[in-house]
Design a protein around this motif. Structure first.
Motif, PDB file in Angstrom:
ATOM      1  N   PRO A 103     -60.326  27.147 -21.890  1.00 37.97           N
ATOM      2  CA  PRO A 103     -59.057  26.550 -22.325  1.00 37.97           C
ATOM      3  C   PRO A 103     -58.847  26.718 -23.824  1.00 37.97           C
ATOM      4  CG  PRO A 103     -60.340  25.012 -20.984  1.00 37.97           C
ATOM      5  CD  PRO A 103     -61.243  26.150 -21.325  1.00 37.97           C
ATOM      6  N   SER A 104     -57.606  26.839 -24.203  1.00 40.40           N
ATOM      7  CA  SER A 104     -57.273  26.842 -25.616  1.00 40.40           C
ATOM      8  C   SER A 104     -57.679  25.502 -26.223  1.00 40.40           C
ATOM      9  CB  SER A 104     -55.766  27.054 -25.796  1.00 40.40           C
ATOM     10  OG  SER A 104     -55.355  26.699 -27.092  1.00 40.40           O
ATOM     11  N   PRO A 105     -58.436  25.491 -27.323  1.00 46.23           N
ATOM     12  CA  PRO A 105     -58.877  24.209 -27.906  1.00 46.23           C
ATOM     13  C   PRO A 105     -57.719  23.262 -28.209  1.00 46.23           C
ATOM     14  CG  PRO A 105     -60.062  26.042 -28.909  1.00 46.23           C
ATOM     15  CD  PRO A 105     -58.995  26.645 -28.054  1.00 46.23           C
ATOM     16  N   VAL A 106     -56.632  23.820 -28.723  1.00 45.66           N
ATOM     17  CA  VAL A 106     -55.484  22.973 -29.067  1.00 45.66           C
ATOM     18  C   VAL A 106     -54.900  22.333 -27.809  1.00 45.66           C
ATOM     19  CG1 VAL A 106     -53.159  22.948 -30.041  1.00 45.66           C
ATOM     20  CG2 VAL A 106     -54.956  24.323 -31.121  1.00 45.66           C
ATOM     21  N   LEU A 107     -54.730  23.143 -26.753  1.00 42.72           N
ATOM     22  CA  LEU A 107     -54.168  22.610 -25.513  1.00 42.72           C
ATOM     23  C   LEU A 107     -55.120  21.632 -24.839  1.00 42.72           C
ATOM     24  CD1 LEU A 107     -52.547  25.850 -24.025  1.00 42.72           C
ATOM     25  CD2 LEU A 107     -51.415  23.960 -25.198  1.00 42.72           C
ATOM     26  N   ALA A 108     -56.427  21.905 -24.922  1.00 45.30           N
ATOM     27  CA  ALA A 108     -57.403  20.986 -24.329  1.00 45.30           C
ATOM     28  C   ALA A 108     -57.365  19.631 -25.035  1.00 45.30           C
ATOM     29  CB  ALA A 108     -58.800  21.594 -24.408  1.00 45.30           C
ATOM     30  N   VAL A 109     -57.270  19.645 -26.370  1.00 45.04           N
ATOM     31  CA  VAL A 109     -57.165  18.390 -27.123  1.00 45.04           C
ATOM     32  C   VAL A 109     -55.870  17.669 -26.759  1.00 45.04           C
ATOM     33  CG1 VAL A 109     -56.871  17.425 -29.433  1.00 45.04           C
ATOM     34  CG2 VAL A 109     -58.623  19.160 -29.025  1.00 45.04           C
ATOM     35  N   LEU A 110     -54.802  18.451 -26.571  1.00 41.23           N
ATOM     36  CA  LEU A 110     -53.519  17.854 -26.198  1.00 41.23           C
ATOM     37  C   LEU A 110     -53.632  17.139 -24.852  1.00 41.23           C
ATOM     38  CD1 LEU A 110     -50.608  17.688 -27.276  1.00 41.23           C
ATOM     39  CD2 LEU A 110     -50.074  19.692 -25.887  1.00 41.23           C
ATOM     40  N   VAL A 111     -54.326  17.762 -23.886  1.00 44.00           N
ATOM     41  CA  VAL A 111     -54.540  17.117 -22.589  1.00 44.00           C
ATOM     42  C   VAL A 111     -55.346  15.837 -22.764  1.00 44.00           C
ATOM     43  CG1 VAL A 111     -55.700  17.354 -20.359  1.00 44.00           C
ATOM     44  CG2 VAL A 111     -54.338  19.240 -21.257  1.00 44.00           C
TER      45      VAL A 111
END
Length: 763
Positions: free
Chosen positions: A280-288
């Motif tokens: 997963p993209s780190p930014v998107l994973a943090v967003l989730v």
């Protein structure tokens, strides 16, 4: 205190676990979704890194870094097999990605999936086509998926076919640097797919946060009655929601890691991936990780209106106030308002505004979740008498219609989105699908043979193959007006009289005849070039001096009329030649084109024909004929849609099952009481089925309405006539109903276990 409520007592722990599982399933799908762009990017990089086409001009000269390569792709049943023949020309020639050692002639290196297939009983026919000894496997950097079928085999004397199926390269990973711009309608389709596939996930996560909602509301109402103020009650509720959502995040990560590993052994619609692709993209994973707990708290606080304002009514389990309609209608209307400015835009007026598209589609689908509770409440309020099972189900729905609607919301959103997507996808299909014109009733396969392969020999071998009914055999080439740098050119087709009549309207034909077809649609040179006594040249050169040009003085020519051929076009012009009229030396310069009529009732007839073609010449190229062809990007989007839909359907089924189990657990004492009073198990089972069937029927009805509206708007946006494929609509609705029925069937065993009088015991 909220965290202690979440995990306090046996009931609290069970409720927290079910909530965490529901949230975790949604989180796993969200993480998988955030990993898909990276997986697609890695697949593209791997495909690019092994690219073996050279676009250099002039051609690459022989050096110690060059190699010869020929494409020998094939198909086995429904699976594509990527194949290359390699011949090293220099000591420093580059190896393909994933290959550690050059395969010698008679040997090959294969992908793990192909090795497994060749070793299985089902791969016996393919083994005949690939008889080389396996000396190694292709490593992950050389493959685009764990299930890809691919091989590299050693070759020799490939230089004889240079310029035909063989090309010279000095590196892998080259391309022409040209990127075709994306069609705005295809971009719209991709955007809608992403929104439609993610919306059910978000709805299910929100629904999972409300597991055990009735019991929690009673606890919080009791706190409110004994002195807790509104802010304190909300903080306790937030703590309880956070506890379940954080545990759900942990379980979601675990589910994702397990699913990531399983991805290496899974293939969906011919698409597979290695686990390492799914990062997963780190930014998107943090967003989730931020949005899921935030959504849990927001959903919980939104649902506390009755607890905070009217706690006594909650404790008494009184009938709730009637839901209001006006604000629920604002959501879909606002969605339509956002999409309205783009009606009629089509592909000619630039890209669609992605923010308006996303916002409009989201609001329309969220409108389903807002309208469905109101519809269920109003509908069940009017239901009356009937069998005992019906009365039990109706009364339960009248007391807690919100819970039933939350369970159905996800499937309703998924079906509404699927109907709209299917309408858009099939509506624009004609723009990306074109008829080939090929007569697939007469011919089902075409086999191209490299120059020098005797066409008659190939035709005889193919005709003797089991499952081949008829063979039309031609040798094709090209002649020009000058040996070097010609100005005029014409196609040459060599075949028997029986075969040539399939290419044009011949006045008469016997061996030794030569015909000129000068009125073909795209042929402007044959009329000037095709004259008796004219000297023409095979294999002309451009800016070179090979000295291999072959002169041919044309004999007396008969005139023939162009006609629609089995290939489906009327531009088959040029010279039609019977074999004895052709110069003997010219045969080595012609490539073979053989058209096969296949008896499809013979098992594996196509595979047998491919095997025969491979025995005739390993560089032959068999091709299946199709009545239509579809643009590659449209096909790729369709594949992504089907893969994503399969994943969302799995989530829907799993989440519905968890939700059903949670509701049964909440009703344990009620069911036990009814059993203790003598209620039949069949009556209770039917009542549970009715409680599922009524909201599902209403949800699917609403989904059809919203899906048809959204699909019509999207078609209008793409400037495509609005057509409803009722077969697809019924299919999507049936799939949704089927998933619910399957989940209900799976929930029957635990339901039967709960129907025991000892469920009344308490501590």
């Amino acid at each position: 205190m909220g965290v202690r409520f979440a995990f306090g007592g046996r009931g609290g722990r069970a409720r927290a676990l079910l909530t965490a599982v529901g949230v975790g399933l949604g989180v796993a799908v969200l993480l998988l979704t955030t990993a898909i762009p990276n997986a697609l990017a890695v697949r593209d990089q791997r495909e690019q890194a092994r690219q073996d086409y050279s676009f250099d001009s002039p051609p690459i000269p022989v050096t110690d870094r060059t190699l010869l390569v020929a494409s020998v792709d094939t198909t086995f049943r429904e699976d594509d097999v990527r194949g290359r023949v390699l011949q090293q020309e220099g000591a420093r020639a580059p190896l393909p990605p994933g290959v550690a050692k050059w395969p010698a002639p008679g040997t090959m290196v294969v992908s793990p999936a192909l090795q497994k297939l060749l070793a299985s009983p089902g791969g016996a026919l393919l083994r005949e086509r690939l008889p080389e000894r396996i000396v190694g496997t292709i490593a992950e950097p050389g493959l685009i998926g764990s299930h890809e079928l691919a091989f590299y085999r050693g070759g020799e004397n490939l230089a004889e076919q240079l310029g035909g199926p063989v090309r010279r390269i000095d590196s892998f990973g080259r391309d022409d640097g040209i990127s075709e711009p994306w069609d705005p309608v295809l971009l719209l389709l991709i955007l809608v797919i992403v929104v439609v596939l993610l919306m059910p996930v978000a709805v299910f996560v929100a629904a999972a946060e409300r597991f055990g909602g009735e019991g929690r509301d009673r606890r919080l109402a009791a706190l409110r009655l004994v002195g807790s103020d509104s802010a304190m009650t909300r903080r306790v509720a937030a703590g309880e929601a956070l506890a379940g959502s954080v545990l759900g995040l942990v379980l979601g990560m675990a589910f994702f890691l397990v699913g990531r590993q399983l991805a290496g052994s899974a293939e969906v619609f011919d698409v597979s991936a290695f686990p390492s692709y799914l990062n997963p993209s780190p930014v998107l994973a943090v967003l989730v990780a931020v949005l899921v707990p935030t959504a849990a708290v927001a959903v919980t606080l939104f649902s506390l209106r009755g607890v905070v304002i009217e706690p006594l009514g909650v404790v008494r389990t009184a009938k709730p106030r009637r839901r209001r309609l006006w604000w629920r209608l604002l959501l879909p209307l606002a969605g339509l308002g956002l999409l309205y400015p783009m009606l009629g835009q089509g592909r000619d007026d630039g890209d669609f505004n992605q923010y308006l598209v996303t916002g409009g589609v989201v609001l329309l689908l969220v409108g389903v979740t807002a309208l469905l509770p109101w519809i269920v409440e109003r509908f069940v309020a009017r239901l009356g008498g009937g069998p005992v099972s019906w009365q039990l189900a109706v009364r339960r729905l009248q007391l807690s219609s919100g819970t039933a609607a939350r369970t159905v919301n996800g499937i309703a959103v998924a079906v509404a989105g699927a109907i709209a997507l299917q309408m858009l996808f099939t509506g624009v299909a004609s723009d990306y699908t074109s008829a080939t014109g090929k007569d697939t009733q007469r011919v089902q396969m075409q086999v191209s043979m490299p120059a020098g392969t005797p066409t008659e020999t190939a035709a005889t071998a193919l005709a003797a193959t089991d499952g081949v009914r008829k063979v039309y055999a031609y040798a094709e080439g090209y002649v020009s007006d000058k040996a070097k740098d010609p100005n005029l050119g014409s196609a040459v087709t060599v075949g028997s009289c029986a075969d040539l009549v399939e290419m044009a309207e011949l006045p008469s034909c016997r061996e030794g005849d030569v015909f000129a077809v000068a009125d073909a649609e795209y042929d402007s040179d044959t009329a000037a070039l095709g004259k008796q006594g004219r000297t023409v040249y095979f294999d002309p050169t451009y800016g070179e001096d090979r000295g291999t040009e072959l002169a041919w003085t044309l004999p007396a020519l008969k005139r023939a009329e162009a006609t629609t051929t089995m290939m489906g076009y009327t531009d088959k012009g040029g010279l039609l030649v019977t074999p004895s009229a052709l110069p003997e030396r010219a045969r080595a310069l012609l490539t073979g084109e053989l058209y096969l009529a296949i008896d499809t009732s013979v098992p594996d007839a196509f595979e047998r024909a491919r095997n025969t073609a491979a025995r005739i010449d390993p560089l032959s190229d068999p091709m299946m004929w199709a009545a239509s062809q579809t643009a590659d990007r449209y096909t790729s989007i369709g594949t992504g849609l089907y893969v994503g839909s399969a994943c969302v359907l799995l989530l829907i089924g799993a989440s519905l099952l968890v939700s059903q189990l949670e509701q049964l657990r909440e009703r344990k004492k009620l069911l036990s009481s009814l059993i203790a009073f003598g209620t039949r198990r069949s009556t209770l089972t039917l009542s549970v089925l009715w409680q599922t069937a009524i909201p599902i029927a209403l949800g699917l009805l609403l989904a059809n309405v919203v899906g048809l509206v959204l699909g019509s708007v999207l078609l209008r946006m793409s400037d495509t006539p609005v057509r409803v494929d009722w077969g697809s609509v019924l299919t999507m609705t049936g799939i949704g109903a089927g998933v619910v029925l399957a989940v209900t069937a799976l929930s029957l065993p635990p339901l039967l276990r709960l129907m025991r009088p000892d469920g009344l015991r308490t501590e």
